[in-house]
Design an enzyme around this catalytic site. Structure first.
Site, PDB file in Angstrom:
ATOM      1  CG  HIS A 190      28.554   3.014 -16.379  1.00 54.67           C
ATOM      2  ND1 HIS A 190      27.860   4.114 -16.827  1.00 54.67           N
ATOM      3  CD2 HIS A 190      28.206   1.986 -17.200  1.00 54.67           C
ATOM      4  CE1 HIS A 190      27.123   3.769 -17.878  1.00 54.67           C
ATOM      5  NE2 HIS A 190      27.313   2.487 -18.126  1.00 54.67           N
ATOM      6  CD  GLU A 198      25.965  10.974 -16.356  1.00 55.50           C
ATOM      7  OE1 GLU A 198      27.067  10.888 -15.767  1.00 55.50           O
ATOM      8  OE2 GLU A 198      25.526  10.083 -17.109  1.00 55.50           O
TER       9      GLU A 198
END
Length: 346
Positions: free
Chosen positions: A96, A298
């Site tokens: 991303h 994450e």
């Protein structure tokens, strides 16, 4: 917290801190490469070439394809050239575009693997017994666009014939429960799954490479931000993976190792229950093709800075994450007993 809380009063100023004059001057004025600032795609690719040139005994650089806009998709293979068919671990970053701490970590990992080989017995053992395949920026077009045009861009940059909206979510484009729950079929959405699985050349290139070498890959790790979590399959359904015990234990060891650096707590567990349900993710896909240890990190933080994690936090974030990745890699060298009846891929 409520909807009216303001975390960052001048967002533009925070963005300019990372892309602007100060940062660029610091990056280029020093003779050595600065791992504590964010780097543009051009800088990262130049750095990869330099690392490959200066450490030919443990680094090999190659391209697995080209992006939608024609950029090379570079991967670094790192490890001691001891035997041809060593076990391998894959780490990709920058899936991303706006998650800049990802590419920063991939570069940090390479630096540490090379620099600590001599004095760190754990890293030396890992480099002797494993090959690491590091892809610092998977979504090269999107990452470049996040530097030049839109700091918060997420997707790839492929064109859609029906809509003006561009790009596909490179973590919803994999051939595993493609475009089901947690993915969107609308091209303008951030979680757009694409017109078909592996429609994005970047995803297709990685999938092809991993499929071809899947027997050697024992672990797949994808680095994302932000939430401070370590996730494992499944993403697309609420169910326990067959080798849950081994993977859960590896995750627990990893977050414990991460915590030992600065006391930062990570939640860990199946992605569907720990974060949210999403289909077509790279982690689920890697697990489905038989890579027994598939994880998604994450990284920091939990929302204060979000995607704009300050450069001052690159060092501690990468330092603690490195401990977690080393813990996972070390675990690969030990045998974990799996019931072969329920996990026939082994």
């Amino acid at each position: 917290l409520n909807d009216k809380d303001v975390f960052i009063s001048n967002l533009q100023k925070e963005i300019e801190k990372q892309t602007g004059y100060r940062s660029a001057r610091r990056r280029r004025s020093e003779s050595h490469y600065d791992y504590e600032v964010y780097h543009s795609l051009e800088e990262i690719q130049s750095w990869m070439l330099e690392v490959n040139r200066t450490h030919p005994e443990i680094v090999d650089m190659f391209s697995i394809g080209t992006s939608y806009e024609g950029r090379p998709l570079y991967v670094l293979q790192i490890g001691k050239r001891s035997r041809p068919q060593k076990k391998a671990m894959w780490i990709d970053c920058g899936v991303h575009a706006r998650e800049w701490i990802g590419p920063a970590f991939c570069q940090w990992f390479v630096k540490e693997a090379i620099n600590s080989y001599q004095h760190d017995s754990v890293m030396r053992r890992l480099m002797n017994q494993l090959n690491f395949y590091i892809m610092p920026v998977l979504n090269v077009d999107g990452y470049h666009y996040s530097w030049t045009t839109d700091r918060f861009w997420r997707k790839t940059r492929s064109k859609n014939h029906k809509y003006h909206c561009r790009g596909v979510d490179a973590n919803r484009n994999w051939k595993v429960k493609w475009c089901e729950e947690g993915a969107s079929s609308h091209p303008c959405d951030d979680t757009y799954c694409g017109p078909f699985p592996e429609s994005e050349p970047e995803v297709r290139a990685v999938a092809k490479f991993l499929r071809k070498n899947k027997k050697r890959f024992k672990a797949y790790i994808s680095i994302h931000a932000y939430a401070q979590m370590l996730l494992y399959p499944y993403s697309y359904k609420y169910a326990m993976i067959p080798n849950f015990g081994c993977v859960e234990s590896a995750a627990q060891n990893a977050v414990t190792a991460l915590y030992s650096a600065y006391g930062v707590r990570y939640r860990y567990g199946p992605a569907s229950t720990t974060l949210y349900v999403s289909s077509g993710s790279s982690m689920d896909w890697a697990y489905r093709i038989g890579i027994q240890y598939a994880f998604a990190f994450e990284l920091r933080d939990t929302g204060y800075y979000g995607f704009l994690l300050p450069e001052a936090l690159i060092n501690p974030t990468c330092t603690e994450t490195l401990r977690a990745v080393k813990a996972i890699a070390t675990g690969l060298l030990k045998k974990c007993q799996v019931n072969r009846d329920v996990f026939p891929y082994i």
